[in-house]
Design a protein around this motif. Structure first.
Motif, PDB file in Angstrom:
ATOM      1  N   ALA A 123       1.014  -1.242   0.122  1.00 43.91           N
ATOM      2  CA  ALA A 123       0.058   0.017  -0.234  1.00 43.91           C
ATOM      3  C   ALA A 123       0.913   1.248   0.077  1.00 43.91           C
ATOM      4  O   ALA A 123       0.629   2.346  -0.768  1.00 43.91           O
ATOM      5  CB  ALA A 123      -0.893   0.212   1.106  1.00 43.91           C
ATOM      6  N   SER A 127       1.330   3.923  -2.992  1.00 50.18           N
ATOM      7  CA  SER A 127       0.955   5.470  -2.775  1.00 50.18           C
ATOM      8  C   SER A 127       2.154   6.328  -3.023  1.00 50.18           C
ATOM      9  O   SER A 127       1.972   7.461  -3.681  1.00 50.18           O
ATOM     10  CB  SER A 127       0.325   5.496  -1.267  1.00 50.18           C
ATOM     11  OG  SER A 127      -0.663   4.647  -0.923  1.00 50.18           O
ATOM     12  N   SER A 357      -3.987  -5.173   0.289  1.00 49.85           N
ATOM     13  CA  SER A 357      -3.196  -3.935  -0.097  1.00 49.85           C
ATOM     14  C   SER A 357      -4.077  -2.715  -0.746  1.00 49.85           C
ATOM     15  O   SER A 357      -4.228  -1.571  -0.522  1.00 49.85           O
ATOM     16  CB  SER A 357      -1.853  -3.724  -0.712  1.00 49.85           C
ATOM     17  OG  SER A 357      -2.127  -4.628  -1.808  1.00 49.85           O
ATOM     18  N   LEU A 360      -6.562  -1.345   1.519  1.00 50.02           N
ATOM     19  CA  LEU A 360      -6.035  -0.247   2.197  1.00 50.02           C
ATOM     20  C   LEU A 360      -5.848   1.081   1.538  1.00 50.02           C
ATOM     21  O   LEU A 360      -6.042   1.947   2.253  1.00 50.02           O
ATOM     22  CB  LEU A 360      -4.738  -0.827   2.751  1.00 50.02           C
ATOM     23  CG  LEU A 360      -4.077  -0.449   4.175  1.00 50.02           C
ATOM     24  CD1 LEU A 360      -5.144  -0.461   5.139  1.00 50.02           C
ATOM     25  CD2 LEU A 360      -2.886  -1.029   4.443  1.00 50.02           C
ATOM     26  N   VAL A 361      -5.358   0.969   0.176  1.00 47.85           N
ATOM     27  CA  VAL A 361      -4.973   2.093  -0.249  1.00 47.85           C
ATOM     28  C   VAL A 361      -6.398   2.970  -0.468  1.00 47.85           C
ATOM     29  O   VAL A 361      -6.417   4.123  -0.525  1.00 47.85           O
ATOM     30  CB  VAL A 361      -4.328   1.899  -1.848  1.00 47.85           C
ATOM     31  CG1 VAL A 361      -4.373   3.017  -2.490  1.00 47.85           C
ATOM     32  CG2 VAL A 361      -3.185   1.227  -1.602  1.00 47.85           C
ATOM     33  N   LEU A 371      -0.145   6.370   6.078  1.00 51.95           N
ATOM     34  CA  LEU A 371       0.234   4.928   6.002  1.00 51.95           C
ATOM     35  C   LEU A 371       1.704   4.546   6.681  1.00 51.95           C
ATOM     36  O   LEU A 371       1.770   3.656   7.365  1.00 51.95           O
ATOM     37  CB  LEU A 371       0.221   4.212   4.649  1.00 51.95           C
ATOM     38  CG  LEU A 371      -1.253   3.943   4.313  1.00 51.95           C
ATOM     39  CD1 LEU A 371      -1.073   3.675   2.737  1.00 51.95           C
ATOM     40  CD2 LEU A 371      -1.882   3.210   5.024  1.00 51.95           C
TER      41      LEU A 371
END
Length: 605
Positions: A123, A127, A357, A360-361, A371
């Protein structure tokens, strides 16, 4: 069609004896397993500066001594994990070390933290890579989540194609990134030395009134995010070519050296050029622009930085499936994580990592800064427990020269413990979720383990006493009418036993009468039992009938419910029919201690 798409995306299936060809050389392993640690150069210095500029521009000189402390910790961790590699050549890193030396609960905490950390790694990398792209192309700021999730999907597919193939793909951009950063550092130093940089920066040692110890510790802990990924090599030793432990140790040392040089160079250049964090331009972006201008080299370095940040996730894709497989072998995760896919990788672990992931992003809206603290805590807990476990190992076994190894791990444990506490104290608002999530993860581990233990106890037989019991057979065939599917099922049932009974559930007297007449006219040689349902339910009267049959014959007969089912030629055609047979089968298998079987009849149009 599905099979063709699968072959196109992940390639042909590989034979089990091709597994040795999937092992990594040192060159490829450095690219795959170090991409996470090396990529942290792109945001490690920035995390230090974000904290320091809160005290004013004059505080940025503190980034130099803080970077020196981070380098000292890097050296300790590299030496410590080198010892771990030779002590535990089967891999598993902190999980195996903590479990063997500190007990199963501690091992689960270390391993669970690492599993969560690998999800965060993907993640954060996605990002951070998106941030590098949007620094060069600000018009893309509104599409950060879409870009990050797209990259995660691509990486997941790439890793499903196998370790060697993904390593071959990743090696080129990783080494291009290393060369680019070295070129940037050398060019930046030359430009500064020749007077090309004219930034007015505070001198080293300048007093800053509002800089507190708390602020410095917070900046140090933020800079330690550059050390995440160091443990990946010790977790993935089985992926190396023989001699695996020696190749892994050399790869780890090379990674530490390259990371140390790049992190030092970027931090020094950021100070010399007076760089401060900017929401729309990363520190590396500003250094590159100050060194080369906004030309071809700037866009190349920004592009390759974005690529390496994306590819940093590949470290997790290499280590997470292996660690999940070890958990599954110990019965703390589903056995599905032990299954190798068509390309000999642990495909279920790869897919799970990609899905989690991406979620989560989306949940954090692609916010890297939000994060990173959680990400760093997730890795420093295993760091600390791994060092403590190695201390216990040396003290118990006391091999030749154990005292020096014990000292190295003690220094490492005390340092990483201190950083973990600093993170918790200084960034509690960002990391409090770890104190909720990790206990939940451990609870899930124990529940899974308990299920497997209970299942094993119930399935285990006594070889001397437990033998097959031979009984007769009673077959019950639920029917909805007189059809070829019913004919097919009754023919099969009568081939098993003469004790066959058909059961029809009717809702009104008229349709029941028609069914009885048609059955009598057909006369298949099987008795028809008609059940009346006042509330239009098929399951309720059928279950009552099965209960009656069980009561009468269970002691002498095995009871089989044989369900006729016609299979349509095309998947969409199944949507046009009631799935009554599926519902009956699903319910009976979960509720009744009888044999439930389906006799399919395939339609050809």
């Amino acid at each position: 069609m599905v099979s063709k798409v699968k072959r196109l995306l992940i390639g042909r299936p590989m034979k089990s004896n091709e597994l040795d060809h999937e092992k990594l050389s040192k060159v490829k392993a450095l690219a795959v397993l170090s991409s996470d640690a090396l990529s942290s150069v792109a945001y490690g210095t920035e995390q230090i500066l974000i904290v320091l500029v809160a005290a004013g521009f004059t505080a940025i000189w503190y980034s130099l001594p803080i970077a020196l402390a981070v380098l000292g910790l890097l050296a300790i961790l590299i030496l410590s994990y080198r010892q771990t590699i030779f002590a535990y050549p089967q891999g598993g890193g902190a999980y195996i070390v903590a479990k063997n030396n500190l007990g199963v609960p501690t091992g689960l905490l270390a391993g669970g933290s690492l599993l969560v950390d690998y999800i965060l790694t993907v993640a954060v990398s996605a990002s951070a890579g998106t941030d590098a792209i949007t620094s060069a192309f600000p018009s893309l700021h509104g599409h950060t989540v879409l870009i990050a999730v797209t990259v995660i999907i691509i990486l997941t597919i790439l890793n499903l194609r196998g370790v060697t193939e993904s390593a071959s793909f990743i090696a080129v951009p990783v080494y291009l990134f290393v060369i680019s950063i070295f070129v940037l550092i050398i060019s930046g130093v030359i430009k500064y030395a020749t007077g090309g940089a004219h930034a007015h920066v505070p001198e080293i040692g300048t007093a800053v009134s509002n800089v507190s110890l708390f602020l410095l510790l917070k900046a140090f802990s933020s800079g330690c995010s550059a050390l995440t990924g160091v443990e990946a090599v010790s977790n993935a030793i089985p992926n190396f070519k023989a001699p695996a432990e020696k190749n892994a140790a050399k790869t780890l040392m090379a990674m530490g050296l390259i990371l140390g040089i790049m992190f030092t160079g970027i931090t020094v250049l950021a100070y010399w050029y007076g760089i401060v964090p900017d929401e729309k331009a990363t520190v590396v972006s500003q250094i590159t622009e100050s060194t080369f201008g906004r030309g071809v080299l700037y866009f190349f370095i920004q592009g390759i930085t974005a690529v390496i940040l994306f590819l940093a996730a590949n470290t997790a894709y290499s280590a997470f499936p292996l660690l999940a497989c070890m958990f599954a072998k110990d019965k703390y995760m589903p056995h599905a994580f032990m299954v190798r896919g068509d390309r000999l990788g642990f495909s279920n672990g790869i897919i799970f990592l990609g899905v989690m992931s991406a979620l989560l992003v989306a949940a954090f809206h692609g916010n890297t800064e939000g994060l990173i603290p959680l990400y760093a805590v997730g890795v420093f807990i295993p760091f600390t427990l791994s060092q403590l476990g190695m201390m216990v190992r040396w003290y118990k076994l006391k091999p030749a020269g154990w005292q020096s190894k014990f000292v190295v791990n003690t220094i490492g444990m005390l340092t990483t413990l201190t950083i973990t506490l600093i993170f918790i104290i200084t960034k509690f608002s960002s990391v409090w979720m770890a104190f909720i999530f990790l206990p939940i993860v451990m609870f899930v581990f124990y529940r899974i383990h308990g299920h497997y233990m209970n299942t094993a106890d119930q399935l285990r037989i006594c070889l001397d006493k437990d033998k097959p019991v031979i009984k007769g057979s009673t077959v019950v065939v639920p029917v909805a009418g007189v059809t070829r599917a019913v004919l097919h099922s009754l023919s099969y049932a009568k081939s098993l036993t003469d004790n066959v009974v058909a059961v029809y559930v009717g809702f009104d007297e008229e349709e029941i009468h028609r069914m009885e007449q048609k059955w009598e006219e057909w006369n298949p040689g099987v008795r028809l039992i008609v059940l009346r349902s006042r509330y239009r339910s098929i399951l309720r009267p059928l279950l009552k009938f099965i209960d009656t049959v069980e009561w009468k014959t269970a002691s002498t007969d095995h009871i089989t419910i044989l369900i006729p089912q016609f299979i349509t030629k095309h998947w969409w055609q199944a949507l046009l029919h009631n799935q009554t047979s599926f519902l009956i089968r699903s319910y009976l298998m979960n509720q009744k201690d009888v044999v439930v079987a389906t006799v399919p009849y395939h339609l050809n149009k």
